[in-house]
Design a protein around this motif. Structure first.
Motif, PDB file in Angstrom:
ATOM      1  N   GLY A  43      -7.828  14.086 126.483  1.00 60.96           N
ATOM      2  CA  GLY A  43      -6.858  14.266 127.550  1.00 60.96           C
ATOM      3  C   GLY A  43      -7.258  15.392 128.491  1.00 60.96           C
ATOM      4  N   ARG A  44      -6.277  15.887 129.219  1.00 65.12           N
ATOM      5  CA  ARG A  44      -6.529  16.957 130.188  1.00 65.12           C
ATOM      6  C   ARG A  44      -6.900  18.260 129.481  1.00 65.12           C
ATOM      7  N   TYR A  45      -6.406  18.433 128.257  1.00 63.60           N
ATOM      8  CA  TYR A  45      -6.726  19.623 127.470  1.00 63.60           C
ATOM      9  C   TYR A  45      -7.414  19.175 126.197  1.00 63.60           C
ATOM     10  N   GLN A  46      -8.596  19.669 125.945  1.00 63.97           N
ATOM     11  CA  GLN A  46      -9.345  19.255 124.768  1.00 63.97           C
ATOM     12  C   GLN A  46      -8.791  19.920 123.518  1.00 63.97           C
ATOM     13  N   HIS A  47      -8.768  19.158 122.440  1.00 65.59           N
ATOM     14  CA  HIS A  47      -8.341  19.659 121.134  1.00 65.59           C
ATOM     15  C   HIS A  47      -8.965  18.766 120.076  1.00 65.59           C
ATOM     16  N   ALA A  48      -8.764  19.121 118.820  1.00 67.87           N
ATOM     17  CA  ALA A  48      -9.338  18.335 117.728  1.00 67.87           C
ATOM     18  C   ALA A  48      -8.790  16.911 117.754  1.00 67.87           C
ATOM     19  N   ALA A  49      -9.680  15.948 117.536  1.00 63.14           N
ATOM     20  CA  ALA A  49      -9.285  14.540 117.584  1.00 63.14           C
ATOM     21  C   ALA A  49      -8.579  14.141 116.304  1.00 63.14           C
ATOM     22  N   ALA A  50      -7.502  13.371 116.428  1.00 59.96           N
ATOM     23  CA  ALA A  50      -6.779  12.828 115.280  1.00 59.96           C
ATOM     24  C   ALA A  50      -7.460  11.547 114.812  1.00 59.96           C
ATOM     25  N   ASP A  51      -7.350  11.244 113.521  1.00 62.14           N
ATOM     26  CA  ASP A  51      -7.909  10.007 112.992  1.00 62.14           C
ATOM     27  C   ASP A  51      -7.157   8.808 113.560  1.00 62.14           C
ATOM     28  N   TYR A  52      -7.880   7.699 113.678  1.00 61.53           N
ATOM     29  CA  TYR A  52      -7.241   6.480 114.157  1.00 61.53           C
ATOM     30  C   TYR A  52      -6.148   6.016 113.193  1.00 61.53           C
ATOM     31  N   SER A  53      -6.315   6.301 111.905  1.00 62.55           N
ATOM     32  CA  SER A  53      -5.287   5.906 110.942  1.00 62.55           C
ATOM     33  C   SER A  53      -3.964   6.626 111.231  1.00 62.55           C
ATOM     34  N   ARG A  54      -4.035   7.892 111.639  1.00 65.76           N
ATOM     35  CA  ARG A  54      -2.821   8.643 111.958  1.00 65.76           C
ATOM     36  C   ARG A  54      -2.174   8.094 113.241  1.00 65.76           C
ATOM     37  N   ILE A  55      -2.991   7.820 114.268  1.00 69.50           N
ATOM     38  CA  ILE A  55      -2.445   7.268 115.515  1.00 69.50           C
ATOM     39  C   ILE A  55      -1.807   5.912 115.243  1.00 69.50           C
ATOM     40  N   ARG A  56      -2.473   5.115 114.435  1.00 67.91           N
ATOM     41  CA  ARG A  56      -1.941   3.789 114.107  1.00 67.91           C
ATOM     42  C   ARG A  56      -0.627   3.898 113.355  1.00 67.91           C
ATOM     43  N   ARG A  57      -0.516   4.882 112.449  1.00 69.83           N
ATOM     44  CA  ARG A  57       0.726   5.073 111.695  1.00 69.83           C
ATOM     45  C   ARG A  57       1.859   5.489 112.616  1.00 69.83           C
ATOM     46  N   TYR A  58       1.569   6.400 113.561  1.00 72.39           N
ATOM     47  CA  TYR A  58       2.594   6.803 114.521  1.00 72.39           C
ATOM     48  C   TYR A  58       3.074   5.611 115.346  1.00 72.39           C
ATOM     49  N   LEU A  59       2.129   4.771 115.804  1.00 71.14           N
ATOM     50  CA  LEU A  59       2.517   3.633 116.622  1.00 71.14           C
ATOM     51  C   LEU A  59       3.337   2.635 115.818  1.00 71.14           C
ATOM     52  N   ARG A  60       2.975   2.437 114.566  1.00 72.13           N
ATOM     53  CA  ARG A  60       3.744   1.529 113.710  1.00 72.13           C
ATOM     54  C   ARG A  60       5.160   2.052 113.504  1.00 72.13           C
ATOM     55  N   THR A  61       5.303   3.370 113.345  1.00 68.77           N
ATOM     56  CA  THR A  61       6.629   3.952 113.166  1.00 68.77           C
ATOM     57  C   THR A  61       7.464   3.835 114.437  1.00 68.77           C
ATOM     58  N   ALA A  62       6.840   4.029 115.593  1.00 73.41           N
ATOM     59  CA  ALA A  62       7.576   4.003 116.855  1.00 73.41           C
ATOM     60  C   ALA A  62       7.771   2.599 117.408  1.00 73.41           C
ATOM     61  N   SER A  63       7.115   1.601 116.852  1.00 71.86           N
ATOM     62  CA  SER A  63       7.158   0.241 117.419  1.00 71.86           C
ATOM     63  C   SER A  63       8.566  -0.336 117.552  1.00 71.86           C
ATOM     64  N   PRO A  64       9.474  -0.181 116.567  1.00 65.61           N
ATOM     65  CA  PRO A  64      10.825  -0.729 116.763  1.00 65.61           C
ATOM     66  C   PRO A  64      11.529  -0.161 117.996  1.00 65.61           C
ATOM     67  N   ALA A  65      11.404   1.147 118.229  1.00 64.57           N
ATOM     68  CA  ALA A  65      12.028   1.750 119.413  1.00 64.57           C
ATOM     69  C   ALA A  65      11.347   1.264 120.679  1.00 64.57           C
ATOM     70  N   LEU A  66      10.016   1.191 120.662  1.00 64.01           N
ATOM     71  CA  LEU A  66       9.290   0.722 121.837  1.00 64.01           C
ATOM     72  C   LEU A  66       9.643  -0.728 122.157  1.00 64.01           C
ATOM     73  N   THR A  67       9.772  -1.548 121.130  1.00 64.64           N
ATOM     74  CA  THR A  67      10.137  -2.953 121.338  1.00 64.64           C
ATOM     75  C   THR A  67      11.540  -3.081 121.906  1.00 64.64           C
ATOM     76  N   SER A  68      12.445  -2.223 121.422  1.00 68.63           N
ATOM     77  CA  SER A  68      13.807  -2.241 121.946  1.00 68.63           C
ATOM     78  C   SER A  68      13.841  -1.879 123.423  1.00 68.63           C
ATOM     79  N   TRP A  69      13.082  -0.870 123.822  1.00 68.10           N
ATOM     80  CA  TRP A  69      13.046  -0.491 125.226  1.00 68.10           C
ATOM     81  C   TRP A  69      12.341  -1.550 126.074  1.00 68.10           C
TER      82      TRP A  69
END
Length: 401
Positions: free
Chosen positions: A139-165
């Motif tokens: 992104g605009r500010y560099q920082h340590a990269a998160a694993d794809y497994s963590r990003i995927r878990r976050y997206l799976r958790t947020a998917s019901p809210a995202l689908t509702s919107w």
């Protein structure tokens, strides 16, 4: 080549063909005798010799690593699979997604992540791709990269809210604090906190990239869950040591059940930490050492295991107190694994955490003094207060402001 390989191991290890170094030396000798050391050796040829030595695949892995360090290994086609997967993913992902080399598991998570993202309509999909890019440190500010497994878990958790919107015809720029609060209200404590964590990650990244004007999760708070320790019934603990098979299992469970030493701390104990002459045990916790004063039963458990250890592995070089047939002469001298220590508790149908908590709670029922628990078990004062208040709710202090 053989001299370079054997120089890293004591002669006694190489003489024992059952050990990993000894078996690996046999495999390497057979390979060099067959194909020489002037050309790359196919990895499949190395693996084909696993059945010829006692150590099997562990020995062939050691030889593969040795040959690979000297550029004398011809990898199998399977070794190229992560790169092929990454190439396939890059064909499907827009150019904004960074080109990062990943392992086989991370490549699978990356592909699954972007397959889930493309299911959302634009512009929400583009916003989620920007969030994934920020999580990967691009992104605009560099920082340590998160694993794809963590990003995927976050997206799976947020998917019901995202689908509702999405069903309401909104993208992430239109989400307000009321919308976020309404989604959190649909879930109980634990799942709601997980959803809030995932949504915070998404909206903070979009705010950082200036794709939204306001973070709707800013200021949202959920009450922290309170997990009170629960006592175990006496019938589940009665005769537990007698139901265990072997002195190692009895020692592991005994130290947890009697002295509230955590199972992972038991695994890390060294031979020098057990002092039978003074009946003490030194439990290392960072820079601090907690001294456990052994009773007669615990001293007997330690003595029984030391006799068994000396009988089974008289030439053991692993300095840990607890060892197995896989670790007693391991060059890296690792402690016993999670599975090995968990197997002891599986014999009595309990978890290490349950036994540890029951011991502290039992002591807290006998005394209402948290200082006594701190001195006896070496636990944090906040943990001691929590157990005393659970055992004596009538003596609980009012919350400190």
């Amino acid at each position: 080549m053989l001299d370079a390989f054997t120089a890293a191991y004591p002669r006694a290890w190489l003489a024992d063909r059952r050990s990993v170094p000894g078996s690996a030396a046999v495999v390497l000798h057979a390979l060099l005798d067959r194909v020489g050391a002037h050309a790359a050796i196919p990895e499949r040829d190395v693996r084909s010799l696993a059945g010829t030595v006692p150590a099997g695949t562990a020995a062939t892995r050691r030889v593969i690593d040795f040959l690979d360090e000297r550029a004398l290994l011809e990898p199998d086609a399977l070794s190229e699979t992560p790169a092929q997967l990454l190439t396939d993913v890059q064909r499907q992902v827009p150019s904004r997604v960074p080109d990062l080399s990943t392992g086989r598991r991370d490549g699978h998570d990356e592909r699954a992540l972007h397959e889930r993202i493309v299911r959302f309509p634009e512009p929400m999909a583009e916003q989620l791709r920007a969030w994934a890019m920020v999580m990967r440190g691009q992104g605009r500010y560099q920082h340590a990269a998160a694993d794809y497994s963590r990003i995927r878990r976050y997206l799976r958790t947020a998917s019901p809210a995202l689908t509702s919107w999405e069903a309401a015809g909104m993208d992430l720029r239109q989400v307000t604090t009321d919308h976020a609060r309404a989604e959190l209200a649909k879930y109980p404590g634990g799942p709601a906190r997980e959803l809030l964590t995932a949504l915070r990650s998404i909206f903070r990244a979009l705010k950082q990239e200036r794709l939204i004007f306001r973070n709707p999760t800013a200021g949202l708070r959920l009450p922290a869950g309170t997990h009170l320790p629960l006592p175990l019934s006496s019938d589940r603990l009665a005769g537990a040591l007698d139901r265990l098979d072997g002195p190692a299992a009895r020692l592991i469970v005994g130290l947890v059940a009697i002295h509230a030493v955590r199972a992972v701390e038991v695994a890390r104990l060294g031979l020098a930490d057990a002092d039978l002459a003074h009946e003490t045990l030194a439990v290392r916790r960072g820079e601090h050492i907690h001294t456990v004063y052994l009773d007669e039963l615990s001293t007997g458990l330690v003595a029984d295991w030391l006799r068994e250890r000396r009988r089974r592995w008289p030439q053991a070089t692993n300095p840990h107190l607890l060892i197995t047939s896989q670790t007693y002469r391991h060059p890296a001298s690792p402690p016993i694994s999670y599975c090995a220590r968990r197997a002891a508790f599986d014999q009595i149908g309990l978890l290490p955490r349950q036994v540890w908590a029951d011991r502290i709670l039992y002591e807290a029922q006998e005394t209402a003094d948290p200082v006594h628990l701190v001195r006896l078990f070496g636990i944090h004062p906040g943990v001691a207060v929590k157990y005393v208040q659970t055992a004596h709710p009538d003596k609980a202090l009012p919350p400190i402001r």
